[in-house]
Enzyme design. Structure first.
Site, PDB file in Angstrom:
ATOM      1  N   ALA A  74       0.869  -1.182   0.000  1.00 31.88           N
ATOM      2  CA  ALA A  74       0.000   0.000   0.000  1.00 31.88           C
ATOM      3  C   ALA A  74       0.905   1.232   0.000  1.00 31.88           C
ATOM      4  O   ALA A  74       2.074   1.158   0.405  1.00 31.88           O
ATOM      5  CB  ALA A  74      -0.886  -0.018   1.235  1.00 31.88           C
ATOM      6  N   GLY A 117       0.658  -5.014   0.954  1.00 34.76           N
ATOM      7  CA  GLY A 117      -0.578  -5.067   0.173  1.00 34.76           C
ATOM      8  C   GLY A 117      -0.362  -5.718  -1.192  1.00 34.76           C
ATOM      9  O   GLY A 117      -1.295  -6.291  -1.756  1.00 34.76           O
ATOM     10  N   GLU A 120      -0.705  -9.269  -0.532  1.00 34.15           N
ATOM     11  CA  GLU A 120      -2.126  -9.534  -0.264  1.00 34.15           C
ATOM     12  C   GLU A 120      -2.943  -9.516  -1.551  1.00 34.15           C
ATOM     13  O   GLU A 120      -3.906 -10.275  -1.694  1.00 34.15           O
ATOM     14  CB  GLU A 120      -2.653  -8.512   0.750  1.00 34.15           C
ATOM     15  CG  GLU A 120      -2.027  -8.738   2.121  1.00 34.15           C
ATOM     16  CD  GLU A 120      -2.349  -7.650   3.119  1.00 34.15           C
ATOM     17  OE1 GLU A 120      -2.013  -6.476   2.839  1.00 34.15           O
ATOM     18  OE2 GLU A 120      -2.945  -7.941   4.161  1.00 34.15           O
ATOM     19  N   GLU A 140       4.856  -5.256   7.063  1.00 26.89           N
ATOM     20  CA  GLU A 140       4.097  -4.241   7.821  1.00 26.89           C
ATOM     21  C   GLU A 140       4.595  -4.073   9.243  1.00 26.89           C
ATOM     22  O   GLU A 140       4.558  -2.982   9.801  1.00 26.89           O
ATOM     23  CB  GLU A 140       2.605  -4.600   7.838  1.00 26.89           C
ATOM     24  CG  GLU A 140       1.881  -4.419   6.512  1.00 26.89           C
ATOM     25  CD  GLU A 140       1.889  -5.669   5.638  1.00 26.89           C
ATOM     26  OE1 GLU A 140       2.728  -6.571   5.859  1.00 26.89           O
ATOM     27  OE2 GLU A 140       1.054  -5.730   4.709  1.00 26.89           O
TER      28      GLU A 140
HETATM   29  C1  HXC Z   1       5.068   4.425  -1.135  1.00 29.15           C
HETATM   30  C2  HXC Z   1       6.993   3.486  -1.954  1.00 29.15           C
HETATM   31  C3  HXC Z   1       6.639   2.230  -1.436  1.00 29.15           C
HETATM   32  C4  HXC Z   1       5.391   2.127  -0.748  1.00 29.15           C
HETATM   33  C5  HXC Z   1       8.545   2.023  -2.420  1.00 29.15           C
HETATM   34  N1  HXC Z   1       8.195   3.311  -2.557  1.00 29.15           N
HETATM   35  N2  HXC Z   1       7.619   1.352  -1.736  1.00 29.15           N
HETATM   36  N3  HXC Z   1       6.227   4.568  -1.809  1.00 29.15           N
HETATM   37  N4  HXC Z   1       4.665   3.261  -0.617  1.00 29.15           N
HETATM   38  N5  HXC Z   1       4.953   0.981  -0.249  1.00 29.15           N
HETATM   39  C6  HXC Z   1       8.921   4.387  -3.249  1.00 29.15           C
HETATM   40  C7  HXC Z   1      10.121   4.851  -2.460  1.00 29.15           C
HETATM   41  O1  HXC Z   1       9.735   5.795  -1.476  1.00 29.15           O
HETATM   42  C8  HXC Z   1      10.942   5.469  -3.555  1.00 29.15           C
HETATM   43  O2  HXC Z   1      10.430   6.746  -3.898  1.00 29.15           O
HETATM   44  C9  HXC Z   1      10.693   4.573  -4.747  1.00 29.15           C
HETATM   45  O3  HXC Z   1       9.478   3.884  -4.449  1.00 29.15           O
HETATM   46  C10 HXC Z   1      11.775   3.521  -4.946  1.00 29.15           C
HETATM   47  O4  HXC Z   1      11.940   2.823  -3.718  1.00 29.15           O
HETATM   48  P1  HXC Z   1      13.369   2.646  -3.009  1.00 29.15           P
HETATM   49  O5  HXC Z   1      13.111   2.396  -1.575  1.00 29.15           O
HETATM   50  O6  HXC Z   1      14.296   3.757  -3.356  1.00 29.15           O
HETATM   51  O7  HXC Z   1      13.889   1.326  -3.758  1.00 29.15           O
HETATM   52  P2  HXC Z   1      14.858   0.211  -3.158  1.00 29.15           P
HETATM   53  O8  HXC Z   1      16.019   0.817  -2.426  1.00 29.15           O
HETATM   54  O9  HXC Z   1      15.146  -0.687  -4.316  1.00 29.15           O
HETATM   55  O10 HXC Z   1      13.991  -0.581  -2.084  1.00 29.15           O
HETATM   56  C11 HXC Z   1      12.862  -1.296  -2.510  1.00 29.15           C
HETATM   57  C12 HXC Z   1      12.012  -1.723  -1.287  1.00 29.15           C
HETATM   58  C13 HXC Z   1      11.643  -0.454  -0.445  1.00 29.15           C
HETATM   59  C14 HXC Z   1      12.774  -2.700  -0.413  1.00 29.15           C
HETATM   60  C15 HXC Z   1      10.764  -2.402  -1.827  1.00 29.15           C
HETATM   61  O11 HXC Z   1      11.119   0.528  -1.352  1.00 29.15           O
HETATM   62  C16 HXC Z   1      10.636  -0.715   0.619  1.00 29.15           C
HETATM   63  O12 HXC Z   1      10.955  -1.254   1.676  1.00 29.15           O
HETATM   64  N6  HXC Z   1       9.390  -0.293   0.355  1.00 29.15           N
HETATM   65  C17 HXC Z   1       8.318  -0.387   1.356  1.00 29.15           C
HETATM   66  C18 HXC Z   1       7.815  -1.813   1.463  1.00 29.15           C
HETATM   67  C19 HXC Z   1       6.724  -1.930   2.523  1.00 29.15           C
HETATM   68  O13 HXC Z   1       6.967  -1.653   3.708  1.00 29.15           O
HETATM   69  N7  HXC Z   1       5.547  -2.334   2.095  1.00 29.15           N
HETATM   70  C20 HXC Z   1       4.389  -2.463   3.015  1.00 29.15           C
HETATM   71  C21 HXC Z   1       3.574  -1.187   3.001  1.00 29.15           C
HETATM   72  S1  HXC Z   1       2.287  -1.228   4.144  1.00 29.15           S
HETATM   73  P3  HXC Z   1      11.304   8.083  -3.726  1.00 29.15           P
HETATM   74  O14 HXC Z   1      10.363   9.176  -4.133  1.00 29.15           O
HETATM   75  O15 HXC Z   1      11.711   8.107  -2.312  1.00 29.15           O
HETATM   76  O16 HXC Z   1      12.434   7.888  -4.667  1.00 29.15           O
HETATM   77  C22 HXC Z   1       1.100  -2.171   3.430  1.00 29.15           C
HETATM   78  C23 HXC Z   1      -0.138  -2.351   4.252  1.00 29.15           C
HETATM   79  C24 HXC Z   1      -1.172  -3.123   3.492  1.00 29.15           C
HETATM   80  O17 HXC Z   1       1.228  -2.628   2.361  1.00 29.15           O
HETATM   81  C25 HXC Z   1      -2.532  -2.803   3.997  1.00 29.15           C
HETATM   82  C26 HXC Z   1      -3.645  -3.337   3.155  1.00 29.15           C
HETATM   83  C27 HXC Z   1      -3.617  -2.983   1.712  1.00 29.15           C
END
Ligand code: HXC
Length: 266
Positions: A74, A117, A120, A140
């Site tokens: 998400a 997400g 999911e 998460e």
């Molecule tokens: C918003 C995101 C994002 C996310 C990545 N980005 N994941 N933006 N929401 N979930 C953005 C980053 O901010 C960044 O933008 C760009 O995408 C590239 O990501 P990087 O982090 O620079 O890439 P990398 O170093 O290759 O790392 C990849 C990654 C990391 C390991 C996937 O991005 C990461 O940990 N993302 C979050 C994963 C996460 O926690 N997902 C769960 C979310 S909560 P900028 O502008 O900074 O360059 C969830 C709840 C679900 O899903 C609820 C029900 C639907």
């Protein structure tokens, strides 16, 4: 291949299928943020799924992403400033319930990150074809939250309590092969051909009679919500109901007459 309406966050195509009905394909398309699932994207995705579900040309649906990410979860930036009450009032995740109502089979074709997400979403689909590069995770916990779109329920049913616990409590990432061996993934494929493999599977499925396909999907999903006895009764009623379809008559006549069936999908 024919084009359908254009959206901001997804690319939508209908793939021709010489063997049967077409395949509706949706590509998540927010490459700058690794296909983070914001409200707008989810709205476009669900409305396209619903329109493919009504489209009599389409027999099976694929959801895919980019090489680097199916979806990294998400959209964290969209959620970061929300209060519990904002979340309750906006109820942005209720749109996910509509995916469960789609009658046609949905295949997730994954590569790269499949997180939160994103993971999911693959589990809300019916099958997962994963490129070897796919990394699955429910991270998460590292954000101080838990999965909110079915992760604790669907993952547990798919891979069992012990493995779901580790995955959700550590937030670690797992390889496509690990998830294949755990039973989450239907098929593993090389990165270069995973989408073609998913499309071939979708075309094979889309060549089957729709009424039987939809009843089969419905009965399989029912098994998650019912006792074995209740599920067996449900299955039997669906089985009997198919004897009212043109395609049941056609399928059995074609077998007896030693010819290929011609499905009407009715
Ligand atoms: C918003 C995101 C994002 C996310 C990545 N980005 N994941 N933006 N929401 N979930 C953005 C980053 O901010 C960044 O933008 C760009 O995408 C590239 O990501 P990087 O982090 O620079 O890439 P990398 O170093 O290759 O790392 C990849 C990654 C990391 C390991 C996937 O991005 C990461 O940990 N993302 C979050 C994963 C996460 O926690 N997902 C769960 C979310 S909560 P900028 O502008 O900074 O360059 C969830 C709840 C679900 O899903 C609820 C029900 C639907």
């Amino acid at each position: 291949m024919s084009d359908t309406p254009t959206y901001k966050n997804i690319l939508v195509t209908k793939l021709d299928n010489p063997k049967g009905l077409k395949v509706g394909q949706i590509q998540l398309n927010r490459p700058d943020v690794l296909n983070a699932l914001n409200i707008e994207l989810m709205g476009e995705l669900v409305s396209t799924l619903e329109s493919f579900d009504k489209d009599t040309e389409v027999g099976c649906i694929i959801i895919t992403g980019s090489a680097k990410a199916f979806a990294a979860g998400a959209d964290i930036k969209e959620m970061a400033t929300q209060s519990a009450i904002d979340m309750h009032i906006r109820d942005q995740f209720s749109v996910w319930d509509k995916i469960r109502k789609i009658k046609k089979p949905i295949i997730a074709a994954t590569s790269g990150f499949v997180l939160g997400g994103g993971c999911e979403l693959t589990m809300a689909c019916d099958m997962i074809v994963a490129a070897e590069s796919t990394k699955f995770g429910q991270p998460e916990i590292k954000l101080g939250i838990i999965p909110g779109a079915g992760g604790t329920q669907r993952l547990t049913r798919a891979i069992g309590k012990a493995r779901a616990m580790e995955m959700i409590l550590t937030g670690r990432m797992y390889t496509a092969r690990e998830m294949f061996e755990a039973g989450l993934v239907t098929r593993l494929a090389d990165d270069e051909v995973f989408l073609e493999e998913a499309q071939a599977l979708a075309k094979e499925i889309a060549s089957m009679p729709q009424m039987a396909l939809q009843m089969a999907k419905d009965s399989i999903l029912k098994s998650f919500d019912t006792t074995v006895e209740g599920g067996l009764e449900y299955e039997r009623k669906a089985f009997y109901l198919l004897f009212a379809s043109d395609d049941m008559k056609e399928g059995m006549s074609a077998f007896v007459e030693k010819r290929k069936p011609e499905w009407k999908h009715k």
